[in-house]
Design a protein around this motif. Structure first.
Motif, short mmCIF file in Angstrom:
data_model
loop_
_atom_site.label_atom_id
_atom_site.label_comp_id
_atom_site.label_asym_id
_atom_site.label_seq_id
_atom_site.Cartn_x
_atom_site.Cartn_y
_atom_site.Cartn_z
N ARG A 1 34.53 39.74 44.57
CA ARG A 1 35.82 40.04 44.33
C ARG A 1 36.07 39.40 45.02
N GLY A 2 36.98 39.02 45.35
CA GLY A 2 37.21 38.25 46.65
C GLY A 2 37.28 36.85 45.62
N LEU A 3 35.84 36.25 45.40
CA LEU A 3 35.46 35.17 45.21
C LEU A 3 35.71 33.73 44.20
N THR A 4 36.09 33.05 44.19
CA THR A 4 36.80 32.35 43.24
C THR A 4 35.85 31.90 42.03
N SER B 1 45.64 36.93 42.36
CA SER B 1 45.98 36.62 43.10
C SER B 1 45.66 37.34 44.72
N PRO B 2 45.63 36.01 45.63
CA PRO B 2 44.60 36.96 46.99
C PRO B 2 45.98 38.26 47.04
N GLU B 3 47.07 37.51 47.04
CA GLU B 3 47.43 39.23 46.79
C GLU B 3 47.03 40.67 46.20
N GLN B 4 47.13 40.42 44.77
CA GLN B 4 45.86 41.46 44.22
C GLN B 4 45.10 42.23 44.70
N TYR B 5 44.00 41.00 45.14
CA TYR B 5 43.07 40.91 45.62
C TYR B 5 43.51 42.51 46.50
N SER C 1 43.79 33.94 37.09
CA SER C 1 42.65 33.10 37.26
C SER C 1 42.84 33.52 38.85
N GLY C 2 42.37 32.80 39.53
CA GLY C 2 42.91 33.37 41.18
C GLY C 2 40.54 33.68 42.14
N VAL C 3 41.45 34.91 42.20
CA VAL C 3 39.96 35.71 43.36
C VAL C 3 39.36 36.67 41.54
N VAL C 4 38.36 36.89 42.56
CA VAL C 4 37.98 37.82 41.42
C VAL C 4 39.21 39.02 41.81
#
Lengths: 419, 843
Positions: B634-637, B683-687, B657-660
């Motif tokens: 998680r958080g990785l591209t 998106s990072p926010e979702q992450y 798309s975005g980060v895991v």
């Protein structure tokens, strides 16, 4: 003839010449010192001292400050040359042309008042201008008076040998000539020169056989005349009283004299150093002309002032010794006239500077800035030198022996050298 | 006879001349010697005048001698109205106002003023001066005036003096620290703010008064006496501020304040070891070159004059007090966060992220108010707590050399209410200034020595010689060096795994504490949600702390308001640049994993050190995990995720798309290599949103591999053993039951449809074996096996080992044993803990 010569010297002409050169040299130096701020005053900018480093403003005395010095130096060289040429002339030439000189002087004195030729400065009409060169005719009038008086006295002498001295026939023409010149000069106005003319004339007349009772009467009249002249112009009154107590009105009538006295008084024994005096920075007006002696006192102190006074005294004594030793009475009169002229002006100027006499505008001969004054004085000294050349020194035995020895020694040296 | 008469008369004339000369000489003697003093007095009055030199204000430099404030000399034109003839004044005023571009009425007013010299133009330009001179010249020639009165416009009617003007080459840079000046009634500049104000007496220099020769027209003939001139130069001030650091600080802060639409912000970069302020920024700011138009709000140096409630940043000092009072034995000791709500003395302490019983380090890292309040209430005597707070400098001015410092507010312990300790523990009921916090936090980092904060490094005279050097001043000891060490570990945990992750600086080990203050509404006198101060106080680098940075952002409106969201990134930016500027070498292995140690090595160390490993660092989030386990992606591209999976020889299917954001299998689950990994990108926010929930779930979803499978992974733990106790007993993993209730594994029921194959409820764990209560991660047996193995080996060891260390000593229920037990847990927890932040919730 009683020998009353004060100084036992045998080469009066050399002494006089040397003294003149020394005094002129001193004059040039002090003109440079005294005139620089005045000369540069137009170039001085507004008061802007960079306070960051405390440096002086750009407008501080620069090359402009040497303006008067350069002129004076030029006049001095010209005047010395003229003096030398004049000293080579036969003195009698001047006597012969004395009437012409007098007429020229009167003419120039009149020209002073002609618009466009006469130059007015500070309300005084003392100069006539030819382009950049300006001439003060009253300086030359003194020489004319001396020569003319000498000629008159010599003529009188011849006449009174077989005639009684007549007040009208002999004295009146002299008085007339004197009054004419005084009248022309006093309206300039230039009271100082008038006084000098009077002193010259009286001295010559006294030597020239004018009876003393007439002279005494004339002195009384002259004093009355001076008093009248002073009373006539109020500013002369103020000046007269100012010299008595300049501190009564330090910013008004006594202003100039107090400045002068401050300059002299702060000179001390050795002075503040030549060029270092503060008075010349527009405090002491006319400091490179009439009050240059104050600057000398301030910058070279008591010692410098004494030297200058002593040089003038020496000049006067030697000059009068010349008068004593010349055989021709007309030469005697001229010598007395010239010497008295220099002496009166010199000591009169000094007396004014130190507050002994009222301020009346006299130049210090050879020293004060002014081309006309310098040239006229030099011409006068040139004539005096030519008269001094007429002295017949009686060779004494020592001198002869010395002379012979010197010649012999010189000869032997030449031989020794194989020349 | 006639001949003789003339000879005698000539001789008489000669004697007359001698007499005249004698009179002159006598008079000279009288003037030059007798009355000399009298004329000297006159001469002084006439020839000299008093020069008044306006002082030249000293410069202000930054610590590398770069000019921040300089003085320019600018000309001022003065006029002496009484020297100008009245007739020409009107024309002259008209001409001057036209030529110099001034107002006619002003000029005319000044020209007609009756007495004294008037200022015509201040800060005149060269051209104005030239024009005026030309004009004066024209008037002089035009109106020559009569002889008595002199010219209508005399030469000295106008004159020029140079005056000071203060300029600031960098304008806005360090505006609050440098301060500014105002023209006072003496014509000099007086500093009224910042260093200009506090060091005004050093900077300003004296008025130089000197008497100098002048001309009759008032022109000076002598330069000012060098001694007098020297005294007019003010001393220069060298700040501790570094221009580059200040620049970075201001830019980072302003960027964040703008980005979060905040009201204000403060950032201080503080040198830990010396108490020097390297950067001090306050937003909104103002331009020093245009002070007239700056608003008073912008001109306030908020870093020293705004006292705020610090919020959770205060926990640094609460925990430091606890440690100093020796009330915290281990960071792994379990604190019950009561699910995020705890009522004490009628006040309910609320956590932003509810947690249950968690280790103390986690409570700190996750900024649990409840934990802080509870610890303080139960373990700290109010008087001792107060004493520590006073020691840390709260409620008192730090004495920083800047004007306008506020003392903040710390009530005396006598005035404390029942809830005060709890409130103070997490940063309420007191007000502190930014400099107080920075100085106090720096004191902790500086092995407990509180340094007096200062912004001036040295004072130099105008020649550049050092007049006074401001030495670092030790004020007092606020805590012991061991407290420092432990606090830094706690603070590192915040950045590593807590609320301050955004503050992490690549290649450096940094620590800090976030803070989010709910502001007291000044109108309603109530704490209102919706108005916050996000703050962060950080220290870097941790091996040898050099800088302490404190930031607060007032009322961020952009949605994000937590200190970890708004202030921590600013810290990261400032710290990164500052460390670079200060040439502080990167931390060893800051980013990489510490070199793996075998458990034997680790235990050897323990034995040799005779100490208990008090704190064991947790593994960083991208740890290598046991083979056969799914890594946390998680958080990785996409590229990073691909690389990680490729290493393990796994294929994956992606979506979005975005980060895991999500992954199947979940982290640490057993891998089935036949199935492709499914990754959900967002998106990072979702992450971030999904993070908490996922983590909670993951704590529960950790698989339990078989012991034999686990062993290799345990033998490569990231063990950092820090011991400061002498005795150690190696436990076997048995347990005293009293702790089991607090050491519950927590985890929300999985929100995902995905089944957690090995979800192990706590109860089952405890039922199986009391030992297993420690499991917060894989295989309950794994730890045991490890220890057994270790013990087997240790039996072969020589008997020289200390008795306390004797392997195989069975855990007893004695307190010593339970202590050592905890130590053992430390090791095991650290080697096995699968999640970074799993304390937020409790089942």
């Amino acid at each position: 003839m009683t020998d009353l010569t004060l100084l036992p010297i045998r080469n009066h002409a050399k002494w006089l010449f040397t003294l003149t050169l020394i005094l002129t040299g001193i004059g040039v130096v002090f003109v440079l010192s005294a005139s620089a701020p005045y000369a540069a005053r137009d170039e001085m900018r507004m008061f802007t001292v960079s306070l960051r480093d405390g440096s002086l403003p750009d407008g501080a005395p620069s090359v402009h400050g040497a303006k008067f010095f350069i002129r004076q130096l030029g006049w001095a060289l010209i005047s010395i040359f003229v003096m030398w040429r004049v000293s080579l002339l036969e003195p009698s030439i001047h006597i012969d042309h004395s009437r012409l000189y007098l007429m020229l002087s009167v003419f120039m004195l009149v020209l002073v008042f002609v618009p466009h030729i006469g130059v007015e400065r500070n309300g005084a009409h003392r100069w006539i201008g030819f382009g950049p060169i300006q001439i003060q005719p009253s300086e030359f009038a003194k020489i004319a008076l001396i020569l003319h008086s000498a000629a008159q006295l010599s003529q009188d002498e011849r006449e009174t040998m077989w005639k009684k001295y007549s007040l009208f026939r002999h004295l009146a023409p002299k008085i007339a000539v004197l009054l004419m010149l005084v009248a022309l000069i006093i309206v300039e106005p230039d009271l100082g020169t008038c006084v000098v003319l009077g002193v010259i004339a009286f001295s010559m007349w006294a030597i020239g056989g004018v009876p003393l009772r007439y002279l005494a009467g004339l002195v009384l009249m002259g004093v009355g005349f001076v008093v009248a002249a002073v009373v006539a112009e109020p500013y002369r009154m103020r000046r007269l009283f100012a010299f008595m107590d300049p501190e009564k009105d330090p910013l008004g009538a006594g202003y100039h004299l107090l400045n002068s006295l401050i300059a002299v008084g702060t000179g001390g024994l050795t002075g503040r150093g030549i060029g270092q005096g503060p008075s010349k920075y527009l405090f002491l007006s006319e400091c490179h002309t009439d009050f240059i002696f104050s600057i000398i006192c301030e910058e070279s102190g008591f010692i410098g002032a004494i030297i200058v006074a002593a040089l003038f005294l020496l000049f006067v004594i030697v000059g009068l010794d010349v008068a004593k030793r010349v055989n021709d009475s007309v030469h005697k009169y001229v010598a007395v006239g010239v010497t008295v002229m220099i002496g009166t002006q010199a000591f009169g100027n000094m007396a004014v500077a130190v507050g002994l006499l009222p301020t009346k505008g006299l130049a210090l001969p050879f020293i004060s800035y002014g081309g006309s004054s310098l040239l006229a004085n030099m011409i006068a000294v040139g004539i005096l030198l030519s008269i001094a050349g007429k002295i017949e020194y009686s060779p004494n035995s020592d001198e002869k022996a010395l002379d012979a020895y010197a010649r012999g020694a010189g000869h032997s040296v030449k031989i020794a050298k194989g020349v | 006879m006639n001949e003789d008469r003339s000879q005698w008369i000539i001789t008489a004339l000669q004697l007359l001349m001698v007499l005249a000369a004698a009179m002159v000489v006598h008079r000279l003697y009288e003037l030059q010697f007798v009355k000399a003093e009298h004329y000297w007095k006159h001469a002084k009055a006439r020839h000299e005048y008093t020069i008044k030199k306006i002082p030249s204000r000293g410069k202000i430099y930054d610590r590398s001698s770069r000019e921040l404030a300089v003085t320019e000399m600018v000309p001022t034109i003065y006029v002496s109205p009484f020297l100008i003839a009245d007739e020409v004044k009107r024309d002259l005023a008209a001409d001057i106002s036209r030529e110099l571009g001034l107002d006619f009425d002003t000029v005319y007013g000044r020209l007609t003023r009756s007495r004294g010299d008037q200022v015509l133009v201040r800060r005149a330009s060269r051209e104005q001066i030239d024009r005026l001179m030309l004009l004066a010249q024209m008037y002089r020639e035009k109106y020559k005036g009569d002889k008595k009165k002199g010219p209508a416009v005399p030469r000295n009617a106008f004159y020029i003096q140079e005056e000071n003007r203060r300029t600031y080459p960098f304008g806005e840079l360090a505006a609050h620290v440098v301060g500014y000046t105002m023209l006072d009634d003496t014509g000099d500049n007086t500093g009224v703010a910042g260093v200009e104000g506090s060091y005004n007496e050093y900077l300003r220099g004296k008025f130089g008064v000197d008497r100098a020769l002048r001309t009759a027209t008032g022109m000076p003939l002598e330069p000012i006496d060098p001694a007098v001139l020297a005294s007019t130069y003010g001393n220069s001030i060298v700040l501790t501020i570094d221009r580059d650091i200040q620049d970075v600080t201001e830019k980072a802060l302003r960027k964040q304040v703008l980005a979060s639409a905040a009201d204000a912000g403060v950032a201080i970069v503080y040198a830990v070891k010396t108490g020097e302020v390297l950067g001090m920024a306050s937003v909104p700011s103002f331009n020093l070159s245009d002070v007239q138009h700056a608003s008073p709000l912008a001109m306030r140096n908020r870093a020293i004059s705004d006292a705020i409630e610090p919020g959770s940043v205060m926990k640094i000092f609460t925990y430091a007090s606890l440690i100093e009072e020796n009330k915290v034995h281990s960071f792994q000791e379990i604190v019950d966060c009561s699910g995020g709500r705890w009522t004490v003395a009628g006040r309910t302490v609320v956590d932003s992220h509810a947690m249950g019983a968690v280790p103390l380090v986690t409570a700190f890292a996750q900024s649990s108010n409840v934990a802080a309040a509870k610890l303080a209430m139960t373990r700290l005597q109010p008087a001792r707590f107060y004493k520590h707070l006073v020691d840390f400098g709260f409620g008192e001015k730090t004495g920083i050399d800047l004007p306008g410092e506020a003392p903040g507010l710390l009530r005396h312990v006598k005035d404390w209410t029942a809830q005060s300790v709890a409130s103070l523990a997490y940063g309420y009921e007191l007000q502190v200034t930014a400099i107080q916090v920075a100085a106090a936090a720096a004191a902790i980092a500086n092995n407990g020595i509180y340094m007096k904060p200062h912004v001036v490094k040295e004072i130099r005279n105008f020649r550049g010689e050092i007049v006074q050097q401001i030495q670092p001043e030790k004020v007092r000891r606020v805590c012991s060096p061991s407290t420092t060490k432990r606090m830094l570990e706690l603070m590192e945990a915040v950045v590593r795994e807590g609320t301050g992750k955004a503050a992490a600086v690549p290649n450096y080990r940094v620590g800090g504490k976030t803070g989010t203050t709910i502001k007291l509404d000044p109108e309603t006198k109530r704490y209102s949600r919706g108005n916050y101060i996000g703050s962060f106080c950080g220290i870097a680098p941790l091996e040898d702390p050099e800088i302490c940075i404190y930031i607060w952002i007032d009322n961020p409106r952009g949605g994000a308001y937590y200190g970890g969201q708004v202030a921590a990134p600013v810290f990261k930016e400032i710290a990164q640049e500052t460390l670079k500027i200060l040439r502080i070498p990167p931390s060893q292995n800051a980013d990489e994993e510490p070199p793996p140690k075998s458990i034997e090595v680790a235990l050897d160390e323990i034995r040799n050190l005779h100490g208990v490993p008090a704190v064991v660092e947790r593994p960083p989030e991208d740890e290598e995990i046991a083979p056969g386990c799914m890594p946390n992606l998680r958080g990785l591209t996409m590229r990073e995720a691909h690389e990680r999976l490729a290493k393990l020889g796994l294929a994956f299917e992606s979506q979005g798309s975005g980060v895991v954001v999500d992954q199947i299998p979940r982290p640490y689950e057993t891998l089935d290599s036949s199935q492709p990994v499914q990754l959900v990108f967002g998106s990072p926010e979702q992450y971030r949103e999904s993070l908490l929930a996922n983590e909670n779930m993951l704590a529960q979803a950790t698989p339990r591999p078989e012991p034999h499978e686990l062993l290799p992974s345990v033998s490569t733990p990231k063990l950092k053993l820090v011991s400061h106790r002498k005795e150690i007993e190696i436990p076997l993993g048995s347990d005293s039951a009293q702790d089991s209730s607090t050491v519950a594994l927590r985890g929300l029921p999985s929100p995902q449809p995905l089944a957690s194959p090995a979800a192990t409820p706590l109860t089952s764990a405890t039922e199986e074996d009391p030992d297993q209560r420690v499991y917060r991660g894989p295989a309950p047996d794994a730890g045991r096996s490890v220890w057994k193995k270790v013990l087997e080996k240790n039996e072969d060891m020589p008997a020289g080992a200390p008795a306390g260390n004797t392997p195989g000593a069975t855990p007893a229920s004695s307190p010593a044993t339970s202590k050592s037990l905890r130590s053992a847990y430390d090791i095991r927890l650290s080697s096995n803990e699968p999640t970074q932040t799993s304390d937020d919730s409790e089942r």
